[in-house]
Motif scaffolding. Sequence first.
Motif, mmCIF file in Angstrom:
data_model
loop_
_atom_site.group_PDB
_atom_site.id
_atom_site.type_symbol
_atom_site.label_atom_id
_atom_site.label_comp_id
_atom_site.label_asym_id
_atom_site.label_seq_id
_atom_site.Cartn_x
_atom_site.Cartn_y
_atom_site.Cartn_z
ATOM 1 N N UNK A 92 39.653 48.614 44.204
ATOM 2 C CA UNK A 92 40.920 48.037 44.223
ATOM 3 C C UNK A 92 41.163 47.341 45.746
ATOM 4 N N UNK A 93 40.027 46.680 46.235
ATOM 5 C CA UNK A 93 40.156 46.023 47.449
ATOM 6 C C UNK A 93 41.342 44.880 47.617
ATOM 7 N N UNK A 94 41.661 44.635 46.695
ATOM 8 C CA UNK A 94 42.798 43.448 46.375
ATOM 9 C C UNK A 94 44.313 44.072 46.575
ATOM 10 N N UNK A 95 44.415 45.443 46.822
ATOM 11 C CA UNK A 95 45.709 45.909 46.495
ATOM 12 C C UNK A 95 46.471 46.637 47.730
ATOM 13 N N UNK A 96 45.982 46.275 48.813
ATOM 14 C CA UNK A 96 46.691 46.937 50.231
ATOM 15 C C UNK A 96 47.679 46.047 50.683
#
Length: 407
Positions: A358-362
């Motif tokens: 989940x690199x998209x969720x920070x």
Amino acid sequence: MEFGSRRIYTTMPSKLRSSLLPRLLLLSLLLLLFYSLILLRRPIASSTLVSPPLCDLFSGRWVFNPENPKPLYDETCPFHRNAWNCLRNKRENMDVINSWRWVPNACGLNRIDPTRFLQLMRNKNVGFVGDSLNENFLVSFLCILRVADPSAVKWKKKKAWRGAYFPKFNVTVAYHRAVLLAKYQWQPKSSAEANQDGVKGTYRVDVDVPANEWINVTSFYDVLIFNSGHWWGYDKFPKETPLVFHRKGKPINPPLDILQGFELVLQHMVSYIQREVPAKTLRFWRLQSPRHFSGGDWNQNGSCLLEKPLEESQLDLWFDPRNNGVNKEARRINQIIKNELQTTKIKLLDLTHLSEFRADAHPAIWLGKQDAVAIWGQDCMHWCLPGVPDTWVDILSEVILTNLKTE
């Protein structure tokens, strides 16, 4: 006559066989049924029982479903921490971020039912101990549970950093900030000494002494979730302000490097937990939450402005220590933790793999303060809320309730 008697003699066995065969078959079947019933009624030794395989909630894939139910809370939750409140901070694609659902390979994962969970946890307390990633976890948990009890109030007793009390169910959920778990304190040098070797001072770490924030509170909780690891790096403690490790009040010689120190702290903290935490208390250790810095570390203009999760084929490129990337710390620390916990009764909460995608969720650049990125860089370590920690909560609630049933 002799011929006739011989003929009679030769034909009798055939007749007997034809009449006895069905009877023998029937008798055999009756005997088989009789012995089967005896065997079924006899108790089976416990050593021969084979337990069904447990559902592995930590292995699976993320599935995109725009029809996913909306998160259980929004930006108005009073337990939010501003930098993680991505809805209020207008983080892009929040609807997309929360349209991905974690699907374990061999079983289902239901969303937590906050009312049912609190009913089953009535008169019990849940504690988190560790660094800010456990706080990130806690905030998601509090906001979700508040759906079942809007009268929940903030709770900061017993040296808790933050928490909430749910009066409808008499349940407390709180977080104790102890980033190294062990006690540590700053010991500055005089200006003259600092000028000589460039060391401004040291952080003394007593590897065998738990931090004051949690040393005397473990008996209050029925469930405890520990973590540590994100502070065990040279970016947190560079050469001008290093960690110096002590045991039994004396410096350890020869001096330990930072990972050796972590290993020794872990040994002592795990021993303390095993010895001092009541046997009835459910104990979990949450493995590392992975970082997703691309193009450099947090203080080297690293970024995480990605629009979708990573593919499984990309994970090793980001996280395998052999590739020496900036995000390698999670797996390296995890291995040390697994080695230490393998002979204990502390259960692993292995949320690393599902979070690696989940690199998209920070929060990235949506931090709620105009100058935050200029000062601290992008946040590619903590998680947007609502977001990935909500899935952690689904898993945690499942394993808590499963373990309570089997006690």
